[in-house]
Design a protein around this motif. Structure first.
Motif, PDB file in Angstrom:
ATOM      1  N   ALA A  75       0.857  -0.995  -0.104  1.00 31.38           N
ATOM      2  CA  ALA A  75      -0.038   0.117   0.006  1.00 31.38           C
ATOM      3  C   ALA A  75       0.693   1.221  -0.080  1.00 31.38           C
ATOM      4  CB  ALA A  75      -0.918  -0.023   1.029  1.00 31.38           C
ATOM      5  N   MET A  76       1.872   1.207   0.845  1.00 27.55           N
ATOM      6  CA  MET A  76       2.745   2.406   0.821  1.00 27.55           C
ATOM      7  C   MET A  76       3.617   2.690  -0.417  1.00 27.55           C
ATOM      8  SD  MET A  76       3.550   5.116   2.747  1.00 27.55           S
ATOM      9  CE  MET A  76       3.129   4.660   4.334  1.00 27.55           C
ATOM     10  N   ASP A  77       3.763   1.521  -1.118  1.00 28.21           N
ATOM     11  CA  ASP A  77       4.414   1.554  -2.450  1.00 28.21           C
ATOM     12  C   ASP A  77       3.558   2.363  -3.346  1.00 28.21           C
ATOM     13  OD1 ASP A  77       6.388   1.049  -4.549  1.00 28.21           O
ATOM     14  OD2 ASP A  77       4.776  -0.586  -5.155  1.00 28.21           O
ATOM     15  N   VAL A  78       2.146   2.181  -3.014  1.00 28.14           N
ATOM     16  CA  VAL A  78       1.237   2.709  -4.338  1.00 28.14           C
ATOM     17  C   VAL A  78       1.090   4.280  -3.778  1.00 28.14           C
ATOM     18  CG1 VAL A  78      -1.069   2.740  -5.083  1.00 28.14           C
ATOM     19  CG2 VAL A  78      -0.227   0.787  -4.570  1.00 28.14           C
ATOM     20  N   ALA A  79       1.139   4.422  -2.470  1.00 30.42           N
ATOM     21  CA  ALA A  79       1.118   5.660  -2.036  1.00 30.42           C
ATOM     22  C   ALA A  79       2.706   6.654  -2.294  1.00 30.42           C
ATOM     23  CB  ALA A  79       1.196   6.036  -0.363  1.00 30.42           C
ATOM     24  N   PHE A  80       3.749   6.021  -2.538  1.00 31.40           N
ATOM     25  CA  PHE A  80       4.719   6.487  -3.268  1.00 31.40           C
ATOM     26  C   PHE A  80       4.498   7.118  -4.685  1.00 31.40           C
ATOM     27  CE2 PHE A  80       7.068   6.002   0.842  1.00 31.40           C
ATOM     28  CZ  PHE A  80       7.782   7.122   0.912  1.00 31.40           C
ATOM     29  N   LYS A  81       3.887   6.058  -5.303  1.00 32.02           N
ATOM     30  CA  LYS A  81       3.672   6.448  -6.795  1.00 32.02           C
ATOM     31  C   LYS A  81       2.685   7.618  -6.872  1.00 32.02           C
ATOM     32  CE  LYS A  81       4.611   2.154  -9.583  1.00 32.02           C
ATOM     33  NZ  LYS A  81       4.999   1.158  -8.335  1.00 32.02           N
ATOM     34  N   ILE A  82       1.696   7.753  -5.910  1.00 39.30           N
ATOM     35  CA  ILE A  82       0.841   8.928  -5.995  1.00 39.30           C
ATOM     36  C   ILE A  82       1.791  10.139  -5.750  1.00 39.30           C
ATOM     37  CG2 ILE A  82      -1.035  10.253  -4.934  1.00 39.30           C
ATOM     38  CD1 ILE A  82      -2.199   7.195  -4.183  1.00 39.30           C
ATOM     39  N   LYS A  83       2.586  10.069  -4.808  1.00 38.54           N
ATOM     40  CA  LYS A  83       3.569  11.098  -4.506  1.00 38.54           C
ATOM     41  C   LYS A  83       4.428  11.522  -5.537  1.00 38.54           C
ATOM     42  CE  LYS A  83       7.297  12.242  -1.231  1.00 38.54           C
ATOM     43  NZ  LYS A  83       7.913  12.066  -0.342  1.00 38.54           N
ATOM     44  N   ASP A  84       4.978  10.666  -6.481  1.00 35.32           N
ATOM     45  CA  ASP A  84       5.651  10.764  -7.540  1.00 35.32           C
ATOM     46  C   ASP A  84       4.943  11.563  -8.679  1.00 35.32           C
ATOM     47  OD1 ASP A  84       7.920   9.722  -6.304  1.00 35.32           O
ATOM     48  OD2 ASP A  84       7.592   7.608  -7.407  1.00 35.32           O
ATOM     49  N   TYR A  85       3.781  11.137  -8.777  1.00 35.62           N
ATOM     50  CA  TYR A  85       2.969  11.533  -9.863  1.00 35.62           C
ATOM     51  C   TYR A  85       2.674  12.953  -9.679  1.00 35.62           C
ATOM     52  CZ  TYR A  85      -1.583  12.952 -11.673  1.00 35.62           C
ATOM     53  OH  TYR A  85      -2.725  13.864 -12.302  1.00 35.62           O
TER      54      TYR A  85
END
Length: 116
Positions: A75-85
């Protein structure tokens, strides 16, 4: 009136992008009837409102961030993808407190889908 509809479109676009990012990263069809999905969408809406109002949660819960990152790495990995986006598109850095809450909601989505 015109700025309101512009804002609405701006918000909707970002919400849609975040939801799509989650869907593609997890490679799952999100069940829109599910309570966790509704809560996730509600959370994302509030997040987007805070983002555009420049009122993102400040970094105060580092311990919680670490715990959630350890407990829910996917889940945190996905959150980081949102952060990068968001960094890429808007140039803003999302604080860890926001990532923590995004990850919690994303984790609930993942857990629910796995039960099905």
């Amino acid at each position: 009136e015109e700025t309101e509809s512009k804002d609405g479109m701006k918000y909707a676009k970002m919400i849609g992008s975040i939801v799509n990012l989650v869907r593609y990263t997890l490679n799952m069809k999100l069940d829109q009837e599910n309570i966790h999905y509704s809560r996730f969408i509600t959370h994302v809406k509030f997040f987007v409102e805070r983002f555009y109002a420049d009122k993102l949660l400040a970094n105060q819960e580092n311990e919680l961030f670490e715990q959630i990152a350890n407990l829910y790495p996917q889940a945190m990995d996905v959150a980081f993808k949102i952060k990068d986006y968001i960094k890429q598109v808007h140039g803003n850095v999302i604080p860890n407190d926001e990532l923590t809450y995004l990850a919690v909601h994303i984790h609930r989505l993942i857990s629910y889908q796995q039960l099905k």
